[in-house]
Design a protein around this motif. Structure first.
Motif, short mmCIF file in Angstrom:
data_model
loop_
_atom_site.label_atom_id
_atom_site.label_comp_id
_atom_site.label_asym_id
_atom_site.label_seq_id
_atom_site.Cartn_x
_atom_site.Cartn_y
_atom_site.Cartn_z
N THR E 58 0.81 -1.22 0.00
CA THR E 58 0.00 0.00 0.00
C THR E 58 0.84 1.27 0.00
N VAL E 59 2.03 1.20 0.60
CA VAL E 59 2.86 2.40 0.64
C VAL E 59 4.12 2.25 -0.20
N LEU E 60 4.04 1.34 -1.17
CA LEU E 60 5.22 1.08 -1.99
C LEU E 60 5.76 2.35 -2.62
N GLY E 61 7.02 2.60 -2.38
CA GLY E 61 7.64 3.75 -3.03
C GLY E 61 7.34 5.07 -2.37
N VAL E 62 6.55 5.07 -1.29
CA VAL E 62 6.33 6.32 -0.58
C VAL E 62 7.52 6.55 0.34
N ALA E 193 -3.31 -1.36 -4.94
CA ALA E 193 -3.41 -0.55 -6.15
C ALA E 193 -2.96 0.88 -5.89
N VAL E 194 -3.28 1.38 -4.69
CA VAL E 194 -2.87 2.75 -4.36
C VAL E 194 -1.35 2.84 -4.31
N PHE E 196 0.83 1.02 -5.81
CA PHE E 196 1.41 0.93 -7.14
C PHE E 196 1.23 2.24 -7.90
N ALA E 197 0.05 2.82 -7.75
CA ALA E 197 -0.24 4.06 -8.49
C ALA E 197 0.64 5.20 -7.97
N ILE E 198 0.80 5.29 -6.65
CA ILE E 198 1.68 6.32 -6.10
C ILE E 198 3.08 6.16 -6.68
N LEU E 199 3.54 4.92 -6.66
CA LEU E 199 4.87 4.64 -7.16
C LEU E 199 5.00 5.07 -8.62
N LEU E 200 4.01 4.75 -9.42
CA LEU E 200 4.06 5.14 -10.83
C LEU E 200 4.14 6.66 -10.98
N ARG E 201 3.50 7.38 -10.07
CA ARG E 201 3.57 8.83 -10.12
C ARG E 201 4.99 9.34 -9.89
N LEU E 203 7.67 7.55 -10.71
CA LEU E 203 8.56 6.99 -11.72
C LEU E 203 8.32 7.65 -13.08
N ILE E 295 3.75 14.41 -7.21
CA ILE E 295 2.43 14.69 -6.63
C ILE E 295 2.59 15.45 -5.33
N ALA F 116 12.98 5.74 -3.05
CA ALA F 116 11.79 5.32 -3.81
C ALA F 116 12.04 4.00 -4.55
N ILE F 197 -3.13 -7.48 -6.93
CA ILE F 197 -4.44 -6.87 -6.67
C ILE F 197 -5.49 -7.92 -6.94
N VAL F 234 -6.67 4.88 -10.03
CA VAL F 234 -6.01 5.56 -8.90
C VAL F 234 -4.91 6.47 -9.41
N LEU F 238 -4.67 10.42 -8.66
CA LEU F 238 -3.54 11.07 -8.00
C LEU F 238 -3.05 12.28 -8.79
#
Ligand SMILES: OC[C@H]1O[C@H](O)[C@@H](O)[C@@H](O)[C@@H]1O
Ligand SMILES: OC[C@H]1O[C@H](O)[C@@H](O)[C@@H](O)[C@@H]1O
Ligand SMILES: OC[C@H]1O[C@H](O)[C@@H](O)[C@@H](O)[C@@H]1O
Lengths: 268, 300, 300, 268, 300, 268
Positions: E58-62, E193-194, E196-201, E203, E295, F116, F197, F234, F238
């Motif tokens: 959930t916090v991957l890459g945060v 999913a969150v 992963f999405a944070i991480l993509l932001r 990358l 972000i 990261a 997921i 998501v 974001l």
């Protein structure tokens, strides 16, 4: 300018002698020297004339030490004969220098492509099929070698025509080719390690009351990790000083017999 | 046991193969072919292929460089196949108990051949002085003899006289030394690792480490999948009603894997030839890195 | 049989599709869509999709270049679907016995349409002289007529009158000429090979041979795996107790394969745009190599 | 400098006429000529004024032979109108030359991207889904063509603004794009060969007493090798002189019927 | 329930982990380790790993960038594991009902810690004037206290006093609010999913979109295959005669997938280092594109 | 030139203080300032001598605002000390400028690699193994961090020796490395989306009389398409203005609970 001009029959004769007789005389003293003389002897006789002192001088020149890859040797031959045909005995120094100068690099590149990489790649395919009782891979390899021999056949005339320039123009392509071939070789070794080393951990220490299935735990992490580790170990061992491949084979033999007899590893 | 005509055929082939390897290199001088041939002669192709394959993998990429003698896996294969079929020895044990030791011993007869040809070289010098062209050619072609005999004599003798020894070995490893027999089988399965490792030493493995990873990982995943399906197919054979509807399942095709490797190689080749300057730089680097991989070779 | 309103709908679509293809190119003028549409109209979408798919694959990549006429697979599809559903003809046989021949014949009506428009071109010249703007536009838009009729007439006539012929064909290939029926089915399965080969002729296949290998090999391995699992799943249905625990198994997703191809294409694109000079060189090379692939086209 | 300046309503009108009416008048004599006139006629009238000799001269100019890819035509239109708006009738030669000069290259590149590659890739996806009875792939393709049409829509204004420079700056990107698209096309053909040609060897010659399952032996070597061979054969055939795709289709038809009827190959 | 010594151990770890993360970063401060540790302490490693894994994803890459406070998934994990094991709460529900809310609340104590250290900074200024080296060092090291207490106090109190609240929650979501319980489980499955999405932001996802496609597609195909085989294997367990012959089937190895990713990364690295000039250009581009992905962070 | 020359014991002491004590004093006012002073305090005392005005001046300099990645901080330290050792108090301006100049870029690059990417890659592997009840991945990550810490250890001395040049020579390699690492990160996210997921469509609307298995239809098109769509949603969310990751977590939480409670989606 001498009076003789090589023709297609000459090229055919040289190629036949090269393909079927170049290394028969191989010996520690002068390696491929007598083969070199043998495979161009008829042409030398035509260029210089039978019984002339020039012929004797050149025959003596060509019995000097020579060693290169027998997959590339006729490139040197082609360049050599173009010079001799043009300059006759006056080209002697040029020819001797050129032979000595080129034989080393062609040995290196020829051995790595034709004596290591190609046999490795096709040998691997043939062996992996043979393991399943299928001889087809053997014929695929033979077909590949026929292609190689066609390549050996044509290079003589090209080298004869292009002369020394050829060497420089070839360089870049050959490097790229060697590089690509070795890439494929490395890839295939990876694939072979994953399929051809069929051992597994048989040792199942009892923890508490249940035996611990080590092999299955390894499989969960990464399938075929044991073969990879074994191969990595041998690779490391081969890097040790004074290690030869024959020694390595025997060390692995003894270790495997011991671990097998103790029931730690087993055939998969 | 082994019939006289089988001994003759195998011995002739032993002579042929070294000449083939020195010259035309048709790959009929490779261990896997030797196994195939010996299997046919002995009437058991499958055993021949099994042993030939294992020996091939064990010496994968071991070429003869600069005249260095190498372990003669071809002759080793011939004897291992002949005695495995002839005495019913387990093929995996034959590889390690016969094939490898014989192959190693033959390094010495190779050295002998390379040595004795020096004699002919000096005769040729003499003929050159006399302008005796036929003589030059005769003495050159005569070099084929030491080469051929260096393989035919040991292989022929081994086949003719080795039966007793081999029978004793077989009796022992099936009897009191059963642990050794088991160990030998395991060793046969491990040996290819040596071939692969040797090969990696000759290849620019650091430069292409990514492809080593790809080759290994892709293959290990796919071979697991194909293997699992074969496994299920075999298990289902116990349930005839279900099995009726099933086709047959094959293992992973190594040719397919090789084609993937080929494709990657072509891509890399195109990349490097489309950029003149940097590629040149890269190639010198590669030359260096392949040096680093060199290993001291087998002159013993 | 085929109802009158079905004939009307299919004929209207036949007119629409050529105009769509000439202009907006919505892909609703593609054989696979034609099959889909005809299937819906005839009340059997599945048959429509099957025939449409096969026809699409057969003409894959056959575009109209420089005004060359091409085999009209859309119209062929319409008739094949209509008669396959209408007369119960096997779809695979309908492809080869009806779809392909009709498609080939329609090349002639295409030529006719391209020809007759010359007439309107000359009328426009006259209107230009008279500054008659409405006239110019009217004669231009009138060009739609020959185009639409070149498809509507043969398709409409075929649908209305072809029933008898088709019934005879069906009777024969289910009766005395059964071998021909079987052959036609097989041919339907082989035909896509032509579409693929034509496409390869237009593509720089030598330059991208590595990707041909990758596409083929990856897909053949994966489709074998997915297929084997489906195979096992189907076989297990015979054992209800076991099958209860099973989900359903699907074949290989072609979209997934296309995504892999897309990824490789993006990587190559990024590589080539990140190196200005050499990429330019590469592109001229490609232009050459695509020339080499050209094939003489279908003006018959 | 003429008095009229094109505005967004003009661009909209041109694009609509281009998308829905550019090739209605296609004929062997002048191909897309009348379409070219038609799709910019309202703008010509505004630039030169109704009934003027200049207008007639330019209308006559634009009914001359014209042919390019109808996916790229408005790039030429944009450049054309920028010139005419600026120079009026004095730009006639420039415009005629530019049209003739650019139409060829845009025909080539446009046809290969939009008439061959994109239909091949999306047609393949749609067909392979349709084969399983699923129409979704058809809608994916329609969606893709909508994207293409957006692209056709925007290029007019860009070309109008950038003028001839655009052609050179686009060149490199377009080449890279065509190259990438054809790479994907080739990849997909490989994939399609492996899945869409569903035939197998049915012939099982009896060797000794057991029938030899040729198909299974081929599968062991390389799955789907038969489709690959068939496609390779057709590819080779298409390379023969005088061969057309229609001829090839019929040859394959006859061969397949024959081999199928003889029981040598069968549907898989 | 939770024993006093378990509370002590978990509270001590809560203090340790923030210091580890600030300094040596051994990854023993990661949620997955926190779950592992808490699982061991609570005597149920599996539950610990399950919750730790979900929180990690959930916090991957945060990361903590520029001193921004982030959601404290470690402390959240500790409480979720402790109460899940202690009260028998479903682990998936514990993640969403306890882990995530606690993690979010702890942002405030993080801010408090970063604030209170300002005090020590000023004491250090004073010691510098006095050349009091020991003093400087003492006041600096004292900064560890606010940091450690910012985690130990809330975690300790929560563990000691939270039992009642948690019991009430559990009673409700197993009783009248069962629908909420189900929803919480589903949410637990969706939450990664969150991450992963944070991480993509963070990358350069546009630049490497091809690899996103490859990673997704390859994995989805292979995981489907491995999953189907496991599925069949499990179903066959209902047929003991058949199952006897089967080995065990594992899921897709993520390490294998990571190795493929690593190989692709190495290839790209080699490509870019072998071409000095263009690579430099590419890297500036990348810098841009990663900006675009930024972000607004979590100062709340 | 001052009188003190740093030796290996000094480097060891600095590294220890950096690894175990660099951020203890972190605060909003000056961030890592007190940590910077602390970790080189013993060396400052040796260079300037206890109680000297120079020492006080430099101590005051080093308590000024400082903030960089704590994985790269000792590169700045190394360059700093090389200057101070050489120039003493005269280097003050240089040192202050260099610190302010470099801290920003090292913060950016260090955070993206070490805060990261590496945690994402190894965290993903560890979590995916942990999900199956296997703690091995956790130890793999710890091992990786040990390698990272070795890297942090050695960079001090290299920076001290190479000085400012280092920054420029490192640039290219670091960029390539970051790029490769982020490539792998992106690849892994793709892989994780496909495996981690685990939700499916539970909703099966009845069409006619049979329930429509939406999930199976999606699987046919592309396996794991639902997780991909969720993650894409998501990601898009974001990108909205004012969105934070914490907010996003809670939005997803609520949505998932609702859809789950309504029986539209379910755990797979
Ligand atoms: O190394 C060059 C050359 O040396 C010797 O002549 C032999 O080992 C050949 O096989 C080899 O090609
Ligand atoms: O080749 C250019 C152009 O030629 C003709 O006009 C038609 O075939 C078009 O479809 C094609 O784009
Ligand atoms: O961004 C640089 C730096 O800022 C703060 O000091 C902390 O968040 C660190 O973790 C980070 O590395």
């Amino acid at each position: 300018m001498t009076n003789y001009k090589l023709n297609d029959k000459d090229f055919k004769q040289i190629n036949e002698r090269s393909l079927f007789g170049f290394q028969l005389g191989w010996n520690y003293e002068r390696m491929q020297a007598s083969g070199y003389l043998y495979h161009i002897l008829p042409q030398l006789r035509k260029i210089y004339g039978d019984g002339t002192p020039e012929l004797k001088e050149m025959m003596e020149t060509h019995t000097q030490f020579f060693n290169t890859s027998n997959f590339f040797n006729t490139i040197i031959t082609g360049i050599d004969l173009a010079v001799e045909e043009e300059q006759g005995i006056k080209g002697k120094e040029t020819v001797a220098g050129m032979k000595a100068g080129l034989m080393g690099s062609f040995a290196a590149i020829g051995d790595s492509i034709f004596a290591a990489l190609i046999p490795a790649i096709f040998g691997a395919i043939a062996a992996s099929m043979a393991k399943q009782g299928n001889p087809i891979g053997i014929f695929i390899w033979i077909a590949a070698q026929i292609v190689v021999d066609v390549f050996r056949w044509v290079q003589l005339k090209i080298a004869y025509k292009e002369g020394v320039n050829l060497v420089t123009t070839m360089q870049h392509t050959l490097n790229a080719l060697t590089d690509a071939a070795s890439l494929m070789g490395v890839f295939m070794v990876g694939a072979l390690v994953a399929t051809m080393i069929n051992v597994k951990f048989a040792w199942a220490p009892v923890v508490g009351t249940v035996p611990l299935n080590i092999q299955n735990n390894l499989d969960m992490i990464l399938p075929r990790i044991l073969p990879a580790l074994i191969c990595g170990f041998v690779y490391w061992m081969l890097g040790k000083k004074g290690m030869t491949s024959t020694k390595a084979i025997f060390i692995v033999l003894v270790l495997a017999i011991a671990l097998g007899a103790l029931g730690i590893i087993a055939k998969a | 046991m082994i019939a006289w005509w089988q001994i003759v055929l195998l011995t002739l082939y032993a002579g042929y193969q070294i000449l083939d390897e020195l010259q035309i290199y048709s790959s009929m001088s490779a261990p896997v072919f030797a196994g195939f041939f010996a299997g046919l002669v002995m009437g058991d192709m499958k055993t021949g292929l099994t042993i030939g394959a294992a020996m091939q993998l064990t010496v994968l990429g071991v070429g003869t460089f600069g005249g260095a003698s190498k372990i003669d896996a071809n002759s080793g294969t011939l004897l291992a196949v002949a005695f495995s079929v002839g005495t019913g020895m387990d093929p995996n044990q034959a590889i390690t108990a016969l094939g490898v030791p014989v192959a190693a011993l033959m390094i010495y007869t190779d050295i002998l051949a390379r040595f004795s040809n020096t004699f002919f070289a000096h005769r040729i010098d003499a003929q050159v002085e006399k302008f005796n062209y036929k003589g030059i050619e005769r003495y050159f072609v005569a070099g084929a003899l030491p080469w051929a005999l260096s393989r035919m004599i040991p292989v022929g003798l081994g086949l003719a006289l080795g039966g007793g020894v081999v029978n004793t070995i077989v009796a022992y490893i099936n009897g009191p030394l059963k642990w050794l027999g088991d160990g030998l089988s395991v060793a046969g399965a491990v040996l290819p690792a040596v071939g692969f490792a040797i090969l990696l030493r000759y290849l620019p493995v650091r430069k292409h480490i990514a492809y080593l990873l790809l080759g290994f990982t892709i293959t290990s995943l796919l071979t697991t999948l194909f293997g699992s399906i074969q496994n299920i197919g075999t298990a289902l054979a116990a349930a005839p009603k279900v099995a009726a509807g099933l086709g047959s399942f094959n293992g992973l095709s190594m040719l397919a894997i090789a084609l993937i490797g080929l494709a990657l190689a072509i891509i890399a080749y195109n990349n490097s030839t489309s950029q003149p300057a940097p590629a040149a730089a890269a190639s010198t680097k590669q030359a260096d890195s392949s040096d680093e991989g060199e290993i001291t070779d087998d002159e013993l």
